[in-house]
Enzyme design. Structure first.
Site, PDB file in Angstrom:
ATOM      1  N   ASP A  63     -15.110   1.762 -54.724  1.00  8.58           N
ATOM      2  CA  ASP A  63     -14.279   2.924 -55.032  1.00  8.58           C
ATOM      3  C   ASP A  63     -13.023   2.894 -54.177  1.00  8.58           C
ATOM      4  O   ASP A  63     -13.048   2.438 -53.027  1.00  8.58           O
ATOM      5  CB  ASP A  63     -15.045   4.226 -54.753  1.00  8.58           C
ATOM      6  CG  ASP A  63     -16.322   4.326 -55.568  1.00  8.58           C
ATOM      7  OD1 ASP A  63     -16.233   4.274 -56.803  1.00  8.58           O
ATOM      8  OD2 ASP A  63     -17.403   4.447 -54.961  1.00  8.58           O
ATOM      9  N   ASP A  65     -10.190   5.514 -52.872  1.00  6.23           N
ATOM     10  CA  ASP A  65      -9.786   6.911 -52.743  1.00  6.23           C
ATOM     11  C   ASP A  65      -8.379   6.986 -52.160  1.00  6.23           C
ATOM     12  O   ASP A  65      -7.997   6.186 -51.302  1.00  6.23           O
ATOM     13  CB  ASP A  65     -10.756   7.669 -51.834  1.00  6.23           C
ATOM     14  CG  ASP A  65     -12.159   7.738 -52.429  1.00  6.23           C
ATOM     15  OD1 ASP A  65     -12.285   7.572 -53.651  1.00  6.23           O
ATOM     16  OD2 ASP A  65     -13.114   7.936 -51.653  1.00  6.23           O
ATOM     17  N   ASP A 142     -15.214  12.236 -40.988  1.00  8.32           N
ATOM     18  CA  ASP A 142     -16.475  12.127 -40.252  1.00  8.32           C
ATOM     19  C   ASP A 142     -16.475  11.027 -39.193  1.00  8.32           C
ATOM     20  O   ASP A 142     -16.601  11.294 -37.998  1.00  8.32           O
ATOM     21  CB  ASP A 142     -17.653  11.970 -41.224  1.00  8.32           C
ATOM     22  CG  ASP A 142     -17.438  10.880 -42.264  1.00  8.32           C
ATOM     23  OD1 ASP A 142     -16.454  10.112 -42.142  1.00  8.32           O
ATOM     24  OD2 ASP A 142     -18.247  10.782 -43.198  1.00  8.32           O
TER      25      ASP A 142
END
Length: 441
Positions: A63, A65, A142
């Site tokens: 993916d 992003d 995070d």
């Protein structure tokens, strides 16, 4: 509400193109289209997160992003193939056939009243749509390894939190106070284990230390979300290492409580050997790009719990078949309180378990009926896995391997349940097999 340190722009490190390995050839053409269009419209546009991290360590991201200073509504105006999603995190999805490029607006930690943020239970975030700068966005992510930005303006990597060095050193480190970050979102504990297994990174001691103590917070997470996290953890080719990480950091008893209890009670270690062999086999199938069913995966993960429950029910005097059905239902029901396993997976999982008792049967009609069962192949593969726990299954495996090639020949050459053992005593095959179905593992 716990807060993180304010962005320190003096900590910014810019890694120019000639000092990092990321090439546009390795980036999805559709992600590049999104980046360039945002940039041409006057917006800041960066590839961010796992894609940057993976490209730096030589992996191929699944993916891509994008992070930008454009709001979701502004992104939608630029792309006709865009849809806005999410409540907790308002996002723009730009759709290119089967590929979706996720575009997120830079977010901030401090809400001045103009944003949309809701916090409950001493720090857990329900909604977080407070927009800010790229510096704000970096410190609220995070892990440091996930807070790296590939800037399409000059093809540099921008690092605000020391993530570039951590990636090079193969260290997974939370940004900010670990306990506060886990309380914001307990699922981060699972992400720490999963990313450590996937990347081969060690978890920084400060990031790992609170895990056993805060593990009960996982019980507050939505069971549906925990199911999705389990799929990411166990179906991405790193299932064995992920399981070992859950166990090592004290998360297994919260995520799979009955499995953890069964493994602790199984002194021989047979159940653990079988479970790890199943996860190892899953990893091998993923590596070969072969399909892996969540039903089979959960049959492996919950098998120790099933065996322990079955033995307890049989000790109460229940008939074997009834005990098997009740054990399957009980284990499934209890696990659903923690992980929302859909019926399309839980029912096949139970069939895989219940078919194990059939493999000791040799009567012609039962053999043919078992071979015709739609779950036969999965159940037989599961029987082969059980060999890791006990060599007692070798005879059954050999019979059913032969039966798949030629049922008549297999039945003719293998004794039935009523055959006579040496010395003239009838073989008590079925009873012995039914006990070993759980007790032998």
């Amino acid at each position: 509400m716990p807060t993180h340190n304010p962005p320190d722009t003096s900590a910014l490190r810019i890694i120019p193109r000639d000092q990092h390995p990321i090439s546009r050839r390795a980036i999805s053409p559709n992600a590049l289209r999104v980046l360039y269009r945002l940039h041409e419209a006057g917006h800041r546009a960066c590839l961010v997160g796992g894609a940057v991290r993976d490209l730096l360590v030589g992996l191929s991201p699944k993916d891509f992003d994008v992070a930008t200073d454009a709001t979701p509504e502004q992104v939608k105006q630029l792309f006709r193939n865009c849809r806005l999603i999410g409540r907790r995190f308002r996002l723009a999805h730009v759709v290119f056939g089967r590929e979706i490029i996720e575009v997120a607006t830079f977010r901030a930690n401090v809400d001045d009243g103009s944003g949309d943020r809701q916090v409950v239970d001493g720090g857990r975030l329900l909604r977080d749509n407070v927009y800010g700068t790229i510096e704000d966005d970096a410190v609220r992510r995070d892990f440091t390894a996930n807070a790296l930005y590939y800037d399409i303006a000059d093809f540099s990597v921008r690092d605000y939190v020391g993530g570039f060095e951590d990636v090079n050193n193969r260290v997974l480190r939370l940004i900010g106070d670990p306990e506060a970050r886990y309380r914001e979102d307990p699922v981060r504990m699972l992400r720490a284990v999963r990313l450590s297994a996937k990347l081969g990174f060690r978890i920084d001691p400060g990031t790992a230390q609170p895990l056993p103590r805060l593990a009960p917070l996982l019980a507050e997470a939505a069971p549906a979300r925990l199911f999705e996290e389990c799929l990411k953890m166990f179906l991405a080719g790193h299932a064995e290492q992920s399981f070992e990480g859950l166990d090592r950091h004290g998360l297994l008893p919260v995520l799979f409580p009955e499995t953890a209890a069964a493994l602790a009670a199984n002194r021989s270690g047979a159940l653990r050997r079988m479970l790890l062999e199943g996860l190892r086999s899953t990893d091998q199938r993923v590596a070969r790009e072969e399909p892996v069913s969540p039903a089979f995966l959960f049959a492996v993960l919950l098998w120790p719990a099933y065996c322990r429950t079955l033995m307890a029910l049989q000790a109460q005097g229940l008939h074997a078949a009834e005990a098997e059905r009740r054990a399957a239902d009980r284990v499934t029901l209890h696990q659903l309180e923690r992980v929302a396993l859909p019926r399309r997976f839980s029912l096949p999982m139970q069939e895989i378990w219940l078919m194990q008792a059939r493999f000791s049967q040799r009567q012609r009609k039962r053999v043919l009926r078992t071979l015709a069962h739609p779950r036969f192949r999965a159940a037989f593969d599961f029987l082969v896995l059980r060999r890791a726990a006990s060599p007692a299954h070798e005879e059954d495996i050999a019979f059913w391997q032969e039966a798949q090639r030629d049922p008549d020949a297999a039945i003719a050459t293998r004794p039935d349940d009523g055959s006579v053992e040496e010395g003239g005593a009838p073989r008590k095959r079925r009873r012995r097999r039914r006990r070993s179905h759980a007790a032998g593992e």
